[in-house]
Design a protein around this motif. Structure first.
Motif, PDB file in Angstrom:
ATOM      1  N   PRO A  91     -61.644 -91.318  -6.947  1.00  0.00           N
ATOM      2  CA  PRO A  91     -62.509 -92.321  -7.576  1.00  0.00           C
ATOM      3  C   PRO A  91     -63.399 -93.081  -6.595  1.00  0.00           C
ATOM      4  CG  PRO A  91     -60.260 -93.094  -7.509  1.00  0.00           C
ATOM      5  CD  PRO A  91     -60.234 -91.656  -7.075  1.00  0.00           C
ATOM      6  N   GLN A  92     -62.942 -93.282  -5.358  1.00  0.00           N
ATOM      7  CA  GLN A  92     -63.753 -94.032  -4.395  1.00  0.00           C
ATOM      8  C   GLN A  92     -64.999 -93.259  -3.981  1.00  0.00           C
ATOM      9  OE1 GLN A  92     -61.536 -95.584  -1.120  1.00  0.00           O
ATOM     10  NE2 GLN A  92     -60.220 -96.806  -2.422  1.00  0.00           N
ATOM     11  N   GLU A  93     -65.005 -91.961  -4.143  1.00  0.00           N
ATOM     12  CA  GLU A  93     -66.182 -91.158  -3.835  1.00  0.00           C
ATOM     13  C   GLU A  93     -67.019 -90.890  -5.082  1.00  0.00           C
ATOM     14  OE1 GLU A  93     -63.077 -90.250  -2.765  1.00  0.00           O
ATOM     15  OE2 GLU A  93     -63.302 -90.741  -0.652  1.00  0.00           O
ATOM     16  N   ILE A  94     -66.373 -90.586  -6.196  1.00  0.00           N
ATOM     17  CA  ILE A  94     -67.077 -90.158  -7.411  1.00  0.00           C
ATOM     18  C   ILE A  94     -67.750 -91.331  -8.131  1.00  0.00           C
ATOM     19  CG2 ILE A  94     -66.805 -89.045  -9.663  1.00  0.00           C
ATOM     20  CD1 ILE A  94     -66.537 -87.114  -7.284  1.00  0.00           C
ATOM     21  N   VAL A  95     -67.073 -92.476  -8.255  1.00  0.00           N
ATOM     22  CA  VAL A  95     -67.650 -93.608  -8.991  1.00  0.00           C
ATOM     23  C   VAL A  95     -68.964 -94.091  -8.364  1.00  0.00           C
ATOM     24  CG1 VAL A  95     -67.289 -95.997  -9.719  1.00  0.00           C
ATOM     25  CG2 VAL A  95     -65.502 -94.300 -10.104  1.00  0.00           C
ATOM     26  N   PRO A  96     -69.058 -94.269  -7.025  1.00  0.00           N
ATOM     27  CA  PRO A  96     -70.361 -94.655  -6.464  1.00  0.00           C
ATOM     28  C   PRO A  96     -71.474 -93.629  -6.712  1.00  0.00           C
ATOM     29  CG  PRO A  96     -68.642 -95.102  -4.875  1.00  0.00           C
ATOM     30  CD  PRO A  96     -68.008 -94.340  -6.008  1.00  0.00           C
ATOM     31  N   ILE A  97     -71.116 -92.342  -6.696  1.00  0.00           N
ATOM     32  CA  ILE A  97     -72.105 -91.303  -6.996  1.00  0.00           C
ATOM     33  C   ILE A  97     -72.584 -91.448  -8.442  1.00  0.00           C
ATOM     34  CG2 ILE A  97     -72.443 -88.809  -7.307  1.00  0.00           C
ATOM     35  CD1 ILE A  97     -70.482 -88.456  -4.903  1.00  0.00           C
ATOM     36  N   MET A  98     -71.657 -91.692  -9.356  1.00  0.00           N
ATOM     37  CA  MET A  98     -72.015 -91.881 -10.761  1.00  0.00           C
ATOM     38  C   MET A  98     -72.885 -93.132 -10.932  1.00  0.00           C
ATOM     39  SD  MET A  98     -68.357 -90.844 -12.446  1.00  0.00           S
ATOM     40  CE  MET A  98     -68.836 -90.677 -14.148  1.00  0.00           C
ATOM     41  N   ASP A  99     -72.541 -94.208 -10.207  1.00  0.00           N
ATOM     42  CA  ASP A  99     -73.352 -95.436 -10.251  1.00  0.00           C
ATOM     43  C   ASP A  99     -74.786 -95.155  -9.814  1.00  0.00           C
ATOM     44  OD1 ASP A  99     -71.197 -96.950 -11.097  1.00  0.00           O
ATOM     45  OD2 ASP A  99     -70.787 -97.815  -9.122  1.00  0.00           O
ATOM     46  N   MET A 100     -74.945 -94.424  -8.709  1.00  0.00           N
ATOM     47  CA  MET A 100     -76.292 -94.106  -8.210  1.00  0.00           C
ATOM     48  C   MET A 100     -77.064 -93.276  -9.220  1.00  0.00           C
ATOM     49  SD  MET A 100     -75.858 -93.469  -4.080  1.00  0.00           S
ATOM     50  CE  MET A 100     -75.311 -91.809  -4.345  1.00  0.00           C
ATOM     51  N   GLN A 101     -76.402 -92.308  -9.827  1.00  0.00           N
ATOM     52  CA  GLN A 101     -77.078 -91.427 -10.771  1.00  0.00           C
ATOM     53  C   GLN A 101     -77.514 -92.163 -12.034  1.00  0.00           C
ATOM     54  OE1 GLN A 101     -78.134 -88.209 -10.433  1.00  0.00           O
ATOM     55  NE2 GLN A 101     -77.620 -88.676  -8.323  1.00  0.00           N
ATOM     56  N   ILE A 102     -76.652 -93.020 -12.573  1.00  0.00           N
ATOM     57  CA  ILE A 102     -77.020 -93.744 -13.792  1.00  0.00           C
ATOM     58  C   ILE A 102     -78.150 -94.725 -13.516  1.00  0.00           C
ATOM     59  CG2 ILE A 102     -75.314 -95.613 -13.651  1.00  0.00           C
ATOM     60  CD1 ILE A 102     -76.340 -93.811 -16.860  1.00  0.00           C
ATOM     61  N   ASN A 103     -78.166 -95.330 -12.339  1.00  0.00           N
ATOM     62  CA  ASN A 103     -79.261 -96.231 -11.987  1.00  0.00           C
ATOM     63  C   ASN A 103     -80.562 -95.457 -11.799  1.00  0.00           C
ATOM     64  OD1 ASN A 103     -78.446 -99.179 -11.669  1.00  0.00           O
ATOM     65  ND2 ASN A 103     -76.746 -98.118 -10.694  1.00  0.00           N
ATOM     66  N   ALA A 104     -80.493 -94.258 -11.207  1.00  0.00           N
ATOM     67  CA  ALA A 104     -81.694 -93.431 -11.036  1.00  0.00           C
ATOM     68  C   ALA A 104     -82.253 -92.990 -12.391  1.00  0.00           C
ATOM     69  CB  ALA A 104     -81.381 -92.218 -10.166  1.00  0.00           C
ATOM     70  N   VAL A 105     -81.373 -92.585 -13.298  1.00  0.00           N
ATOM     71  CA  VAL A 105     -81.819 -92.174 -14.638  1.00  0.00           C
ATOM     72  C   VAL A 105     -82.437 -93.362 -15.377  1.00  0.00           C
ATOM     73  CG1 VAL A 105     -80.999 -91.399 -16.906  1.00  0.00           C
ATOM     74  CG2 VAL A 105     -80.224 -90.240 -14.832  1.00  0.00           C
ATOM     75  N   TYR A 106     -81.820 -94.532 -15.261  1.00  0.00           N
ATOM     76  CA  TYR A 106     -82.362 -95.730 -15.912  1.00  0.00           C
ATOM     77  C   TYR A 106     -83.758 -96.049 -15.385  1.00  0.00           C
ATOM     78  CZ  TYR A 106     -82.993-100.549 -17.355  1.00  0.00           C
ATOM     79  OH  TYR A 106     -83.504-101.699 -17.881  1.00  0.00           O
ATOM     80  N   GLN A 107     -83.913 -96.000 -14.064  1.00  0.00           N
ATOM     81  CA  GLN A 107     -85.224 -96.289 -13.476  1.00  0.00           C
ATOM     82  C   GLN A 107     -86.268 -95.285 -13.937  1.00  0.00           C
ATOM     83  OE1 GLN A 107     -84.173 -96.573  -9.220  1.00  0.00           O
ATOM     84  NE2 GLN A 107     -85.318 -98.491  -9.284  1.00  0.00           N
ATOM     85  N   GLU A 108     -85.879 -94.029 -13.980  1.00  0.00           N
ATOM     86  CA  GLU A 108     -86.816 -92.965 -14.355  1.00  0.00           C
ATOM     87  C   GLU A 108     -87.254 -93.063 -15.815  1.00  0.00           C
ATOM     88  OE1 GLU A 108     -86.087 -88.341 -15.163  1.00  0.00           O
ATOM     89  OE2 GLU A 108     -85.668 -88.939 -13.086  1.00  0.00           O
ATOM     90  N   ARG A 109     -86.332 -93.360 -16.694  1.00  0.00           N
ATOM     91  CA  ARG A 109     -86.620 -93.320 -18.130  1.00  0.00           C
ATOM     92  C   ARG A 109     -87.014 -94.655 -18.746  1.00  0.00           C
ATOM     93  NH1 ARG A 109     -82.251 -88.985 -20.459  1.00  0.00           N
ATOM     94  NH2 ARG A 109     -82.886 -87.320 -19.066  1.00  0.00           N
ATOM     95  N   CYS A 110     -86.570 -95.762 -18.165  1.00  0.00           N
ATOM     96  CA  CYS A 110     -86.753 -97.055 -18.826  1.00  0.00           C
ATOM     97  C   CYS A 110     -87.736 -97.992 -18.132  1.00  0.00           C
ATOM     98  CB  CYS A 110     -85.404 -97.767 -18.967  1.00  0.00           C
ATOM     99  SG  CYS A 110     -84.225 -96.841 -19.961  1.00  0.00           S
ATOM    100  N   LEU A 111     -88.050 -97.736 -16.874  1.00  0.00           N
ATOM    101  CA  LEU A 111     -88.959 -98.622 -16.165  1.00  0.00           C
ATOM    102  C   LEU A 111     -90.299 -97.915 -16.004  1.00  0.00           C
ATOM    103  CD1 LEU A 111     -86.519 -99.983 -13.444  1.00  0.00           C
ATOM    104  CD2 LEU A 111     -87.061-100.977 -15.664  1.00  0.00           C
ATOM    105  N   ALA A 112     -91.288 -98.374 -16.759  1.00  0.00           N
ATOM    106  CA  ALA A 112     -92.572 -97.688 -16.826  1.00  0.00           C
ATOM    107  C   ALA A 112     -93.452 -97.951 -15.609  1.00  0.00           C
ATOM    108  CB  ALA A 112     -93.309 -98.089 -18.109  1.00  0.00           C
ATOM    109  N   THR A 113     -93.543 -99.198 -15.182  1.00  0.00           N
ATOM    110  CA  THR A 113     -94.480 -99.545 -14.122  1.00  0.00           C
ATOM    111  C   THR A 113     -93.782 -99.684 -12.777  1.00  0.00           C
ATOM    112  OG1 THR A 113     -94.241-101.933 -14.405  1.00  0.00           O
ATOM    113  CG2 THR A 113     -95.883-100.822 -15.792  1.00  0.00           C
TER     114      THR A 113
END
Length: 178
Positions: free
Chosen positions: A9-31
């Protein structure tokens, strides 16, 4: 993937955090301004696994469970007051005034050995009011009465909760921790 999450979990959870934040930025932040503002915020989206298939008993915990993700059920018996937890330490060079921010990694602060600007060695001082802290609380979780064998004392475990989980439970609450 779920086996890797439980075992590492100490390796996988941070990777998942980074990925969900990247997807959020890509899809939800227009400018670009929205993305810059989002990156300036230190609280990001965090993954919180729950509903694990297996619930562990406190009495059955052993050293093999260290660094693995498990689920416990119990009753909260004690909660500490809020404790500040250092996340980003701000160091200032006493010679030139250059400020350097250092991220705390697993409880350790890598104090800068030399100033990037004036090259002076061991000239940094920690500035507490410029550093960034998160909230932390110590919680003691105890076995529920129905899990305690007759004539024995209930087992308990100490948990550390952070950020918006602080003050999320009170003594007497029955909780499932995952």
């Amino acid at each position: 993937m779920s086996n890797q999450l439980v075992q590492y979990p100490q390796e996988i959870v941070p990777i998942m955090d980074m990925q969900i934040n990247a997807v959020y930025q890509e899809r939800c932040l227009a400018t670009e301004e929205e993305q810059i503002a989002y990156n300036a915020i230190h609280t990001k989206i965090q993954i919180r696994p729950f509903n694990l298939k297996r619930v562990s008993q406190m009495r059955a915990l052993d050293p093999l469970a260290i660094d693995s993700l498990l689920s416990l059920q119990g009753m909260v018996v004690r909660c500490s007051p809020l404790v500040p937890d250092l996340k980003i330490a701000a160091f200032v060079c006493q010679m030139c005034g250059h400020v350097l921010e250092v991220t705390v990694d697993r409880g350790k602060i890598a104090e800068p050995p030399q100033c990037e600007t004036c090259q002076t060695k061991n000239s940094h001082k920690l500035v507490h009011n410029r550093s960034i802290y998160s909230n932390k609380q110590v919680v003691r979780l105890q076995e529920t009465p129905d899990e305690v064998p007759a004539g024995e004392t209930p087992a308990s475990i100490v948990l550390l909760v952070y950020d918006n989980l602080v003050d999320g439970m009170r003594p007497g609450d029955r909780v499932s921790i995952g």
